[in-house]
Design a protein around this motif. Structure first.
Motif, mmCIF file in Angstrom:
data_model
loop_
_atom_site.group_PDB
_atom_site.id
_atom_site.type_symbol
_atom_site.label_atom_id
_atom_site.label_comp_id
_atom_site.label_asym_id
_atom_site.label_seq_id
_atom_site.Cartn_x
_atom_site.Cartn_y
_atom_site.Cartn_z
ATOM 1 N N VAL A 95 35.559 43.364 -34.836
ATOM 2 C CA VAL A 95 35.390 44.820 -34.907
ATOM 3 C C VAL A 95 34.292 45.190 -35.832
ATOM 4 O O VAL A 95 33.525 46.378 -35.942
ATOM 5 N N ALA A 96 34.435 44.473 -37.170
ATOM 6 C CA ALA A 96 33.651 44.917 -38.369
ATOM 7 C C ALA A 96 32.174 44.481 -37.792
ATOM 8 O O ALA A 96 31.115 45.274 -38.057
ATOM 9 N N ALA A 97 31.865 43.519 -37.191
ATOM 10 C CA ALA A 97 30.687 43.112 -36.674
ATOM 11 C C ALA A 97 30.043 44.225 -35.660
ATOM 12 O O ALA A 97 28.835 44.466 -35.636
ATOM 13 N N LEU A 98 30.880 44.548 -34.657
ATOM 14 C CA LEU A 98 30.486 45.535 -33.830
ATOM 15 C C LEU A 98 30.326 46.843 -34.529
ATOM 16 O O LEU A 98 29.032 47.661 -34.365
ATOM 17 N N ALA A 99 31.062 47.439 -35.570
ATOM 18 C CA ALA A 99 30.583 48.533 -36.394
ATOM 19 C C ALA A 99 29.281 48.369 -36.895
ATOM 20 O O ALA A 99 28.468 49.604 -37.017
ATOM 21 N N ALA A 100 28.934 47.346 -37.559
ATOM 22 C CA ALA A 100 27.604 46.988 -38.213
ATOM 23 C C ALA A 100 26.711 47.430 -37.151
ATOM 24 O O ALA A 100 25.448 47.693 -37.542
ATOM 25 N N ARG A 101 26.766 47.154 -36.121
ATOM 26 C CA ARG A 101 25.774 47.450 -34.868
ATOM 27 C C ARG A 101 25.660 48.918 -34.707
ATOM 28 O O ARG A 101 24.518 49.454 -34.309
ATOM 29 N N VAL A 102 26.711 49.633 -34.338
ATOM 30 C CA VAL A 102 26.883 50.841 -33.718
ATOM 31 C C VAL A 102 27.075 52.164 -34.628
ATOM 32 O O VAL A 102 27.233 53.213 -34.085
ATOM 33 N N ALA A 103 27.526 51.707 -35.899
ATOM 34 C CA ALA A 103 27.868 52.913 -36.905
ATOM 35 C C ALA A 103 27.130 54.115 -37.045
ATOM 36 O O ALA A 103 25.818 53.567 -36.958
ATOM 37 N N THR A 104 27.375 55.250 -36.778
ATOM 38 C CA THR A 104 26.280 56.409 -37.177
ATOM 39 C C THR A 104 26.439 56.422 -38.510
ATOM 40 O O THR A 104 27.117 55.956 -39.261
ATOM 41 N N GLN A 105 25.727 57.395 -39.062
ATOM 42 C CA GLN A 105 25.628 57.551 -40.604
ATOM 43 C C GLN A 105 26.785 58.354 -40.843
ATOM 44 O O GLN A 105 27.276 58.108 -42.038
ATOM 45 N N ASP A 194 24.305 44.632 -40.886
ATOM 46 C CA ASP A 194 24.532 43.057 -40.868
ATOM 47 C C ASP A 194 25.784 42.581 -39.981
ATOM 48 O O ASP A 194 26.737 42.601 -40.826
ATOM 49 N N PRO A 195 25.633 42.510 -38.825
ATOM 50 C CA PRO A 195 27.041 42.011 -38.316
ATOM 51 C C PRO A 195 27.571 40.825 -38.606
ATOM 52 O O PRO A 195 29.010 40.665 -38.807
ATOM 53 N N GLU A 196 26.864 39.796 -38.791
ATOM 54 C CA GLU A 196 27.404 38.427 -39.296
ATOM 55 C C GLU A 196 27.821 38.517 -40.447
ATOM 56 O O GLU A 196 29.123 38.166 -40.856
ATOM 57 N N GLY A 197 27.212 39.401 -41.386
ATOM 58 C CA GLY A 197 27.868 39.506 -42.927
ATOM 59 C C GLY A 197 28.909 40.377 -42.814
ATOM 60 O O GLY A 197 29.885 40.009 -43.673
ATOM 61 N N ALA A 198 29.114 41.571 -42.188
ATOM 62 C CA ALA A 198 30.297 42.187 -42.125
ATOM 63 C C ALA A 198 31.679 41.239 -41.605
ATOM 64 O O ALA A 198 32.616 41.555 -42.021
ATOM 65 N N GLN A 199 31.268 40.573 -40.635
ATOM 66 C CA GLN A 199 32.218 39.610 -39.952
ATOM 67 C C GLN A 199 32.873 38.729 -41.048
ATOM 68 O O GLN A 199 34.046 38.310 -41.006
ATOM 69 N N VAL A 200 31.916 38.225 -41.739
ATOM 70 C CA VAL A 200 32.354 37.146 -42.687
ATOM 71 C C VAL A 200 32.892 37.753 -43.820
ATOM 72 O O VAL A 200 34.174 37.296 -44.199
ATOM 73 N N ALA A 201 32.611 38.805 -44.330
ATOM 74 C CA ALA A 201 33.253 39.433 -45.484
ATOM 75 C C ALA A 201 34.710 39.931 -45.002
ATOM 76 O O ALA A 201 35.535 39.904 -45.872
ATOM 77 N N MET A 202 34.775 40.471 -43.814
ATOM 78 C CA MET A 202 36.087 41.060 -43.351
ATOM 79 C C MET A 202 37.151 39.877 -43.060
ATOM 80 O O MET A 202 38.275 40.077 -43.630
ATOM 81 N N ARG A 203 36.509 38.839 -42.571
ATOM 82 C CA ARG A 203 37.321 37.584 -42.464
ATOM 83 C C ARG A 203 37.950 36.874 -43.868
ATOM 84 O O ARG A 203 38.925 36.785 -44.035
ATOM 85 N N ARG A 204 36.888 37.131 -44.720
ATOM 86 C CA ARG A 204 37.357 36.443 -46.113
ATOM 87 C C ARG A 204 38.249 37.361 -46.971
ATOM 88 O O ARG A 204 39.113 36.786 -47.363
#
Length: 217
Positions: A95-105, A194-204
């Protein structure tokens, strides 16, 4: 306070005393029942209203929403903290990865506000409130209604008393500072798109939460 009020609503929904559209006790009654200042009860109601669990009408009172009842009923009453963390680890990193792609300001601004308010919260209750709002704001930033329904069912399990008591027992100022640093890493990845970075950071972050809650070391 917010956790206590959520637990009260979950209990009422499960035992049948509260249903869709049920009127909640007055603020004065909640103050007495929860042994809390009226200002704290009001703040908790504001958060629940923002999360869609209640709706408040001036001069008429506060009412439980259909969505809140459906989410609570969908979450098994015997859900364990370990099961909750398993589902969070499955759901929230992508979900964090998706948010990194589509989140608005506007989404990013709301997420940043939750992060900053959480970082400025010294007490357990305040930090937990902003922690929950941060994770929900990230889920909302994915702009996927089905995902939000799944998130809310999962989140309803976090309102069970067993979860709240475990979080309180394992919380400390040092751990809250650590969680804030992990939240910051997630938010920075979101800002960087950064979808990958968001996903990794959330998982960590969630793996660390699981280790602290469940004693996995």
């Amino acid at each position: 306070m917010e956790q206590s009020l959520r637990s009260l609503l979950v209990e009422g929904t499960r035992n049948g005393s509260l249903g869709p559209g049920s009127k909640l006790p007055t603020e004065r009654a909640l103050v007495e029942r929860l042994s809390a200042p009226r200002s704290a009860v009001r703040r908790a109601l504001e958060v629940l209203e923002r999360d869609g669990m209640v709706v408040r009408h001036v001069g008429r009172g506060t009412y439980l929403t259909d969505a809140a009842v459906e989410a609570v009923r969908a979450a098994p009453a015997d859900t364990s903290p370990a099961e909750i963390m398993q589902v969070r680890l499955v759901l929230e990193p992508p979900v964090a990865a998706l948010a990194a792609r589509v989140a608005t300001q506007a989404d990013l601004d709301r997420i940043t506000q939750c992060l900053e308010r959480g970082g400025a919260s010294d007490e357990f209750e305040a930090f937990e409130m902003w922690d929950g709002r941060l994770h929900r704001a990230i889920a909302e930033a994915a702009h996927n209604g089905l995902l939000m329904n799944m998130f809310d069912v999962m989140n309803a399990s976090r309102q069970l008393p067993v979860w709240g008591s475990l979080k309180r027992r394992t919380s400390s100022p040092e751990r809250r500072r650590c969680y804030h640093a992990e939240h910051t890493a997630v938010v920075e990845a979101l800002r960087d798109r950064d979808p990958e970075g968001a996903q990794v950071a959330m998982r960590r972050h969630l793996e660390n939460v699981a280790d602290n809650l469940l004693g996995r070391h």
